[in-house]
Design an enzyme around this catalytic site. Sequence first.
Site, PDB file in Angstrom:
ATOM      1  N   CYS A   1     -54.976 -16.866  -5.273  1.00 22.86           N
ATOM      2  CA  CYS A   1     -54.865 -16.663  -3.789  1.00 22.86           C
ATOM      3  C   CYS A   1     -54.216 -15.041  -3.852  1.00 22.86           C
ATOM      4  O   CYS A   1     -54.990 -14.455  -4.268  1.00 22.86           O
ATOM      5  CB  CYS A   1     -53.759 -17.272  -2.589  1.00 22.86           C
ATOM      6  SG  CYS A   1     -54.582 -17.006  -0.914  1.00 22.86           S
TER       7      CYS A   1
ATOM      8  N   HIS B   1     -57.496 -21.811  -2.480  1.00 22.26           N
ATOM      9  CA  HIS B   1     -56.048 -22.777  -2.997  1.00 22.26           C
ATOM     10  C   HIS B   1     -56.084 -24.118  -3.234  1.00 22.26           C
ATOM     11  O   HIS B   1     -56.539 -24.819  -3.533  1.00 22.26           O
ATOM     12  CB  HIS B   1     -54.784 -22.909  -1.592  1.00 22.26           C
ATOM     13  CG  HIS B   1     -54.321 -22.000  -1.458  1.00 22.26           C
ATOM     14  ND1 HIS B   1     -53.482 -21.216  -2.137  1.00 22.26           N
ATOM     15  CD2 HIS B   1     -54.964 -20.784  -0.520  1.00 22.26           C
ATOM     16  CE1 HIS B   1     -52.822 -20.917  -1.890  1.00 22.26           C
ATOM     17  NE2 HIS B   1     -53.560 -19.634  -0.516  1.00 22.26           N
TER      18      HIS B   1
ATOM     19  N   GLU C   1     -54.901 -25.314  -5.752  1.00 22.48           N
ATOM     20  CA  GLU C   1     -53.373 -26.377  -6.509  1.00 22.48           C
ATOM     21  C   GLU C   1     -53.690 -28.053  -5.121  1.00 22.48           C
ATOM     22  O   GLU C   1     -52.704 -28.669  -5.504  1.00 22.48           O
ATOM     23  CB  GLU C   1     -52.748 -25.521  -6.433  1.00 22.48           C
ATOM     24  CG  GLU C   1     -51.937 -25.760  -5.224  1.00 22.48           C
ATOM     25  CD  GLU C   1     -52.527 -23.475  -4.282  1.00 22.48           C
ATOM     26  OE1 GLU C   1     -52.259 -23.834  -2.923  1.00 22.48           O
ATOM     27  OE2 GLU C   1     -53.495 -23.751  -4.796  1.00 22.48           O
TER      28      GLU C   1
END
Length: 255
Positions: free
Chosen positions: A114, A222, A224
């Site tokens: 990001c 994202h 993660e």
Amino acid sequence: MGIIFNRPMIGVVMCRNSIKGHPSQTLQEKYINAVLNAGGLPVPLPHIVAEPVLLDQLLAELDGIMLPGSPSNVQPHLYGENGDEPAADPGRDTLSIALIERALERRIPLFAICRGLQELVVATGGTLYRRLFDEPELLEHREDPELPLDQQYAPSHEVQVVPGGLLGKLIPGCNTFWVNSLHGQGARTLGAPLRVEARSPDGLVEAASVIDHPFALGVQWHPEWNSSEYALSRLLFEGFITACRGFRAEKPRPA
């Protein structure tokens, strides 16, 4: 203990915040967990380590670098625009750009997420859209902050992989997939060192890599978030950690 010490050490940049009036630097647990789950050992990096002597000493120990997302934005003057950025984090800009420069020089594995992708774009001579939502031809890429987190991070739009790049090697046979979307800025132009790895349906760059580097990848979404639950996210983090292990194995050993 060997399970810990045999893991590659991944430096993860922190973000500046204020906690009850106290200047603080923080790192969200989802990034820590994603690195741990993929087999790495996350090492939070405060902004002070941008000082050259400290940075060189630190980089001698690290096997990889991760640039996480953040509520802050890159300062506009760093990519040739005027005006202030209300949500700025100058210390993070300084550290991230220094890390990117050294990662490219020393061929250290780099994974940028990001804001991290936006830092990678700026550090390699590209420019950003400061307000994607003011561009009528582009999708709405921001999340709805009124929704619960699991809905904010739910898949939002499709991306298409550009064949022949690093992303295609990490997820072989996958040409399109859905990603979450929680950003108000994005890549406008890329500098010569970068190649496009994926785009969203509106043409926005969703992933880019550094040409002729073993592993320097930035993604706009994202991965993660609950990374162990999604095959695509696992493949990205496992590919990154594998590259970090390879870098570590090739380091000169102390005499």
